[in-house]
Write a protein that holds these residues in place. Structure first.
Motif, PDB file in Angstrom:
ATOM      1  N   GLY A  90       0.956  -1.219  -0.068  1.00 30.49           N
ATOM      2  CA  GLY A  90       0.044  -0.100  -0.026  1.00 30.49           C
ATOM      3  C   GLY A  90       0.962   1.207  -0.039  1.00 30.49           C
ATOM      4  O   GLY A  90       0.415   2.365   0.091  1.00 30.49           O
ATOM      5  N   GLU A  91       2.146   1.123  -0.033  1.00 30.63           N
ATOM      6  CA  GLU A  91       3.138   2.347   0.019  1.00 30.63           C
ATOM      7  C   GLU A  91       3.047   2.585  -1.594  1.00 30.63           C
ATOM      8  O   GLU A  91       4.017   2.492  -2.054  1.00 30.63           O
ATOM      9  CB  GLU A  91       4.358   2.050   0.325  1.00 30.63           C
ATOM     10  CG  GLU A  91       4.514   1.774   1.997  1.00 30.63           C
ATOM     11  CD  GLU A  91       5.808   1.623   2.385  1.00 30.63           C
ATOM     12  OE1 GLU A  91       6.871   2.152   1.791  1.00 30.63           O
ATOM     13  OE2 GLU A  91       5.971   0.447   3.346  1.00 30.63           O
ATOM     14  N   LEU A  92       2.017   3.378  -2.068  1.00 29.42           N
ATOM     15  CA  LEU A  92       1.911   3.750  -3.291  1.00 29.42           C
ATOM     16  C   LEU A  92       2.799   4.930  -3.824  1.00 29.42           C
ATOM     17  O   LEU A  92       3.052   5.407  -4.974  1.00 29.42           O
ATOM     18  CB  LEU A  92       0.425   4.145  -3.764  1.00 29.42           C
ATOM     19  CG  LEU A  92      -0.577   3.247  -3.345  1.00 29.42           C
ATOM     20  CD1 LEU A  92      -1.946   3.786  -3.836  1.00 29.42           C
ATOM     21  CD2 LEU A  92      -0.351   1.854  -3.981  1.00 29.42           C
ATOM     22  N   SER A  93       3.349   5.465  -2.805  1.00 27.60           N
ATOM     23  CA  SER A  93       4.649   6.531  -3.316  1.00 27.60           C
ATOM     24  C   SER A  93       6.123   6.173  -3.351  1.00 27.60           C
ATOM     25  O   SER A  93       6.813   6.760  -3.705  1.00 27.60           O
ATOM     26  CB  SER A  93       4.542   7.640  -2.120  1.00 27.60           C
ATOM     27  OG  SER A  93       4.982   7.179  -0.838  1.00 27.60           O
ATOM     28  N   SER A  94       6.043   4.612  -3.594  1.00 30.09           N
ATOM     29  CA  SER A  94       7.458   4.187  -3.710  1.00 30.09           C
ATOM     30  C   SER A  94       7.781   4.454  -5.065  1.00 30.09           C
ATOM     31  O   SER A  94       7.144   4.078  -6.051  1.00 30.09           O
ATOM     32  CB  SER A  94       7.051   2.653  -3.337  1.00 30.09           C
ATOM     33  OG  SER A  94       8.222   2.028  -3.691  1.00 30.09           O
ATOM     34  N   ARG A  95       9.034   4.853  -5.286  1.00 30.47           N
ATOM     35  CA  ARG A  95       9.554   4.986  -6.612  1.00 30.47           C
ATOM     36  C   ARG A  95      11.163   4.746  -6.502  1.00 30.47           C
ATOM     37  O   ARG A  95      11.806   4.618  -5.420  1.00 30.47           O
ATOM     38  CB  ARG A  95       9.618   6.682  -7.010  1.00 30.47           C
ATOM     39  CG  ARG A  95       8.289   7.171  -6.742  1.00 30.47           C
ATOM     40  CD  ARG A  95       7.352   6.760  -8.034  1.00 30.47           C
ATOM     41  NE  ARG A  95       6.251   7.599  -8.076  1.00 30.47           N
ATOM     42  CZ  ARG A  95       5.144   7.178  -7.628  1.00 30.47           C
ATOM     43  NH1 ARG A  95       5.081   6.001  -6.809  1.00 30.47           N
ATOM     44  NH2 ARG A  95       4.167   7.858  -7.411  1.00 30.47           N
ATOM     45  N   ILE A  96      11.749   4.418  -7.703  1.00 34.10           N
ATOM     46  CA  ILE A  96      13.044   4.163  -7.841  1.00 34.10           C
ATOM     47  C   ILE A  96      13.629   4.986  -8.829  1.00 34.10           C
ATOM     48  O   ILE A  96      13.163   5.443  -9.897  1.00 34.10           O
ATOM     49  CB  ILE A  96      13.256   2.617  -8.357  1.00 34.10           C
ATOM     50  CG1 ILE A  96      12.198   1.740  -7.820  1.00 34.10           C
ATOM     51  CG2 ILE A  96      14.744   2.188  -8.367  1.00 34.10           C
ATOM     52  CD1 ILE A  96      12.083   0.240  -8.327  1.00 34.10           C
ATOM     53  N   GLU A  97      14.932   5.641  -8.372  1.00 32.26           N
ATOM     54  CA  GLU A  97      15.609   6.493  -9.272  1.00 32.26           C
ATOM     55  C   GLU A  97      16.334   5.627 -10.371  1.00 32.26           C
ATOM     56  O   GLU A  97      17.001   4.840 -10.162  1.00 32.26           O
ATOM     57  CB  GLU A  97      16.698   7.329  -8.281  1.00 32.26           C
ATOM     58  CG  GLU A  97      17.371   8.453  -9.195  1.00 32.26           C
ATOM     59  CD  GLU A  97      16.529   9.667  -9.258  1.00 32.26           C
ATOM     60  OE1 GLU A  97      16.900  10.687  -9.845  1.00 32.26           O
ATOM     61  OE2 GLU A  97      15.309   9.471  -8.475  1.00 32.26           O
ATOM     62  N   PRO A  98      16.044   5.831 -11.611  1.00 31.86           N
ATOM     63  CA  PRO A  98      16.772   4.982 -12.571  1.00 31.86           C
ATOM     64  C   PRO A  98      18.216   5.350 -12.758  1.00 31.86           C
ATOM     65  O   PRO A  98      18.650   6.791 -12.070  1.00 31.86           O
ATOM     66  CB  PRO A  98      15.985   5.514 -14.000  1.00 31.86           C
ATOM     67  CG  PRO A  98      15.085   6.612 -13.648  1.00 31.86           C
ATOM     68  CD  PRO A  98      15.298   6.923 -12.162  1.00 31.86           C
ATOM     69  N   SER A  99      18.988   4.678 -13.107  1.00 34.30           N
ATOM     70  CA  SER A  99      20.658   5.005 -13.279  1.00 34.30           C
ATOM     71  C   SER A  99      20.784   5.793 -14.466  1.00 34.30           C
ATOM     72  O   SER A  99      19.729   6.162 -15.381  1.00 34.30           O
ATOM     73  CB  SER A  99      21.239   3.578 -13.444  1.00 34.30           C
ATOM     74  OG  SER A  99      21.274   3.249 -14.552  1.00 34.30           O
ATOM     75  N   GLU A 100      22.087   6.290 -14.662  1.00 31.59           N
ATOM     76  CA  GLU A 100      22.403   7.046 -15.901  1.00 31.59           C
ATOM     77  C   GLU A 100      22.317   6.066 -17.058  1.00 31.59           C
ATOM     78  O   GLU A 100      22.739   6.565 -18.082  1.00 31.59           O
ATOM     79  CB  GLU A 100      23.771   7.916 -15.537  1.00 31.59           C
ATOM     80  CG  GLU A 100      23.304   9.052 -14.427  1.00 31.59           C
ATOM     81  CD  GLU A 100      24.387   9.778 -14.119  1.00 31.59           C
ATOM     82  OE1 GLU A 100      25.694   9.274 -14.573  1.00 31.59           O
ATOM     83  OE2 GLU A 100      24.296  10.407 -13.232  1.00 31.59           O
ATOM     84  N   ALA A 101      22.557   4.708 -16.716  1.00 30.30           N
ATOM     85  CA  ALA A 101      22.669   3.824 -18.129  1.00 30.30           C
ATOM     86  C   ALA A 101      21.495   3.900 -18.981  1.00 30.30           C
ATOM     87  O   ALA A 101      21.664   3.847 -20.202  1.00 30.30           O
ATOM     88  CB  ALA A 101      22.758   2.276 -17.429  1.00 30.30           C
ATOM     89  N   ARG A 102      20.480   4.117 -18.281  1.00 29.73           N
ATOM     90  CA  ARG A 102      19.303   4.431 -19.412  1.00 29.73           C
ATOM     91  C   ARG A 102      18.837   3.063 -20.020  1.00 29.73           C
ATOM     92  O   ARG A 102      18.599   3.176 -21.248  1.00 29.73           O
ATOM     93  CB  ARG A 102      19.091   5.667 -20.037  1.00 29.73           C
ATOM     94  CG  ARG A 102      19.185   6.985 -19.089  1.00 29.73           C
ATOM     95  CD  ARG A 102      19.246   8.146 -20.201  1.00 29.73           C
ATOM     96  NE  ARG A 102      17.940   8.520 -20.502  1.00 29.73           N
ATOM     97  CZ  ARG A 102      16.677   9.256 -19.933  1.00 29.73           C
ATOM     98  NH1 ARG A 102      16.935   9.497 -18.669  1.00 29.73           N
ATOM     99  NH2 ARG A 102      15.730   9.353 -20.325  1.00 29.73           N
TER     100      ARG A 102
END
Lengths: 144, 525
Positions: B35-47
């Protein structure tokens, strides 16, 4: 049009536009008109907010002067595009055609989220090659 | 939010075949599932593709969060709407739509609360019941729209005389109530008097003026009482006020309950009496003043009560009107008296112009089938229409309702005579009567009382009779008690009359015997 915006693979993914001001993908690129095509460049490495999207849309509208023109949106290297900003960019479908230019798989996902979610109102395609994108858009220029 | 990994770390991790971003993705998906809907991951610079999946995850999580938020907001707003609708419905169920006052349900609820508080030691509540006097006339005369506006105005006025803690309610029709929680008799009477006062003031509505006086019943509650009993007591007091002359305040006394019980017992008995033929008819001769010839009879009804004896009409007719049996009573009188007349016409030598005068109530005049009923009775009994005179009071026709006018005109066309009873006691003018299908006017007995003694009374009555004649109507005088009165009226040109001087009302056997032997009355000198 398929659910996913068409992807035109191109080896020249790193081709930088003449209009790019700085950096590998250019930073804070301005909106330009090139042979009747409006080119909007979103700043690489940045989060695109609603405010930024609106200012870009305003620049594009000013260039188009009320006439639907082909539009190139360069999203190469942007970090993210938030939901409200996506809604603003999605409204670009009032153009004659929209080409989204991306370089990486991340750009491809972002591009699909910008234009996805609803049936496009004008032809929309994703390109990995700037020249191909411009060539495709040229097909939507008004006949002289 | 997990931080982005530098490209170098990524390469190292890749070399060990363990991309840390995949672990981050798994963790984020687990958080999302919690239910932690604000969970995000920072993408790396590799893209690269993994970053593409991370970006997709972020975007989908954002969508999910947005949809969830919208859903929450919608649920919140729908819940608020439901609550408001519930409040509105409750308000509707608890208030009177016309006046916006509390209704009976709300009053009873508040009364129960106030009684419960009294049982816990608070001062007891008081209830004031108000019934508008003659409100029905407003509706009849000016229409229901005017009646509604009067009720609204009454509501406003009553709200102006109460304390903020009191509740003004409309119980229905023209009946209002005021609940005074934690009251004393003094407070209660003060409010009741002010209510009587403000209702006594004329209500002006555009082009009409209405007197909306009220009969008021007051009951200071007893903490042991139920809300229903308290209401019944206040109601009993209000009916006592109504019977005692209206526009007054009556405080409940136990004796009223007894009188009400007696009255309701009498009502039940009256209903039965009509069914069981316990009513009897008396007949008073109507006499031609010049010759003393009996020209007709007025039919008068009495109630032969098995225990209480003969009950006069002024006791049970108002009761019959109140309990809604006046219609049955009127028809019983009409049919029974016409059958008697038919019998006498067969058996006795009655003059052709011999008439029967039958009283009819205002309620009866409003019955759409009245004319058919009378026509049917005349046909069945063979009595000519001209032998029947229907007596109505002025008040029965003062409103000039459409049905009443239809009834009168149709009866007149049938050949039945129409007579206005008790003329001189009401408010009809002669010119008003001229416009109605009326052929006779019965001058009220009160005009004859001082005929011999009061100076000017002779001239006054004479003028009244002249006016009646000038209007093309026939005058009949009632209450003639002396020879002098009879002589004087004859001298004034009054053609006929009735009264104790000629004969008191007689029961059926006596009147039949009289008619069998006398065409003329032999009178004391």
């Amino acid at each position: 049009m398929t659910d996913e915006i068409l992807l035109h693979d191109d080896a020249e993914m790193l081709e930088a536009g003449a209009e790019r001001a700085t950096g590998a993908y250019g930073r804070g690129g301005q909106t330009l008109s090139r042979d009747g095509i409006t080119v909007v460049t979103l700043p690489a490495g940045e989060h695109v907010s609603k405010r930024l999207a609106e200012s870009k849309a305003e620049e594009a509208r000013a260039l188009a002067a009320g006439v639907p023109r082909p539009l190139l949106i360069d999203i190469r290297g942007v970090k993210s595009i938030d939901r409200d900003a996506r809604a603003v960019l999605g409204a670009a479908q009032m153009s004659a055609a929209v080409a989204l230019l991306g370089a990486s798989p991340v750009d491809r996902v972002l591009g699909n989220f910008v234009m996805g979610g609803q049936e496009p109102r004008c032809p929309v395609a994703f390109f990995a090659s700037r020249s191909e994108a411009l060539a495709w858009l040229a097909g939507f220029l008004p006949v002289p | 939010m997990a931080g982005g990994l530098p490209a170098g770390t990524l390469k190292k991790m890749n070399a060990e075949n363990k991309d840390p971003r995949l672990g981050q993705l798994v963790d984020s998906i687990v958080r999302l599932s919690r239910g932690e809907l604000s969970s995000r991951i920072e993408p790396s610079e590799a893209r690269d593709e993994v970053d593409a999946v991370i970006t997709g995850f972020n975007l989908l999580a954002e969508e999910l969060e947005q949809v969830y938020d919208q859903f929450e907001k919608r649920v919140e707003s729908r819940t608020a709407m439901l609550r408001q609708a519930h409040r509105d419905m409750k308000k509707m169920a608890m208030s009177d739509a016309l006046t916006g006052l509390a209704n009976r349900v709300a009053l009873m609820e508040a009364l129960e609360t106030a009684l419960a508080e009294a049982a816990d030691g608070a001062p007891p509540p008081a209830l004031i019941l108000l019934d508008l006097d003659s409100f029905k006339n407003v509706n009849d005369r000016f229409g229901h729209d005017a009646g509604d506006r009067v009720l609204q105005e009454v509501g406003v006025r009553l709200n102006g005389v109460v304390r903020t803690s009191d509740i003004v309610a409309r119980l229905g029709g023209d009946e209002f109530a005021i609940l005074l929680p934690a009251a004393t008799m003094e407070i209660c009477m003060r409010v009741a008097r002010r209510a009587l006062e403000v209702l006594g003031e004329i209500i002006e509505l555009e082009d009409l003026q209405v007197h909306s006086r009220a009969s008021i019943g007051v009951r200071l509650g007893d903490p042991q009482q139920s809300a229903d009993d308290l209401l019944l007591d206040a109601d009993t007091a209000m009916y006592a006020a109504k019977r005692e002359g209206r526009n007054i305040i009556k405080v409940f006394e136990p004796v009223m309950q007894y009188s009400r019980q007696l009255r309701s017992q009498m009502a039940a008995e009256l209903r039965a009496a009509i069914r069981r033929d316990e009513l009897v008819l008396h007949f008073q001769p109507l006499v031609e003043l010049a010759t003393s010839r009996i020209i007709g009879l007025e039919v008068l009804v009495r109630w032969q009560h098995p225990v209480r004896g003969l009950i006069p009409p002024d006791v049970f007719i108002p009761l019959a009107e109140e309990i809604g049996v006046i219609h049955d009573l009127d028809r019983w009188v009409m049919s029974t008296s016409l059958r008697h007349l038919a019998e006498w016409r067969r058996e006795l030598q009655l003059d052709d112009d011999f008439q029967l005068q039958v009283n009819l109530s205002a309620v009866e005049l409003k019955q759409l089938d009245l004319v058919d009923y009378v026509r049917g009775l005349l046909r069945e009994t063979g009595v000519p229409a001209s032998c029947l005179v229907i007596e109505i009071t002025e008040s029965a026709i003062v409103t000039r309702g459409e049905v009443e006018m239809y009834s009168l005109l149709s009866l007149q066309q049938l050949g039945v005579g129409i007579e206005i009873d008790d003329f001189g006691t009401g408010y009809s003018s002669i010119s008003y009567l001229r416009e109605l299908p009326v052929s006779m006017v019965k001058v009220d007995r009160s005009l004859l009382v001082d005929l011999d003694t009061k100076p000017g009374q002779f001239g006054f009555v004479s003028a009244v009779l002249q006016l009646i004649r000038a209007a093309g109507l026939e005058a009949v005088c009632e209450g003639i008690e002396t020879k002098e009165q009879a002589d004087q009226l004859r001298a004034m040109g009054c053609a006929s009359g009735q009264g104790y001087y000629f004969s008191r009302p007689l029961p059926i056997d006596e009147i039949k015997a009289l008619l069998a032997t006398h065409r003329f009355l032999s009178l004391p000198a």
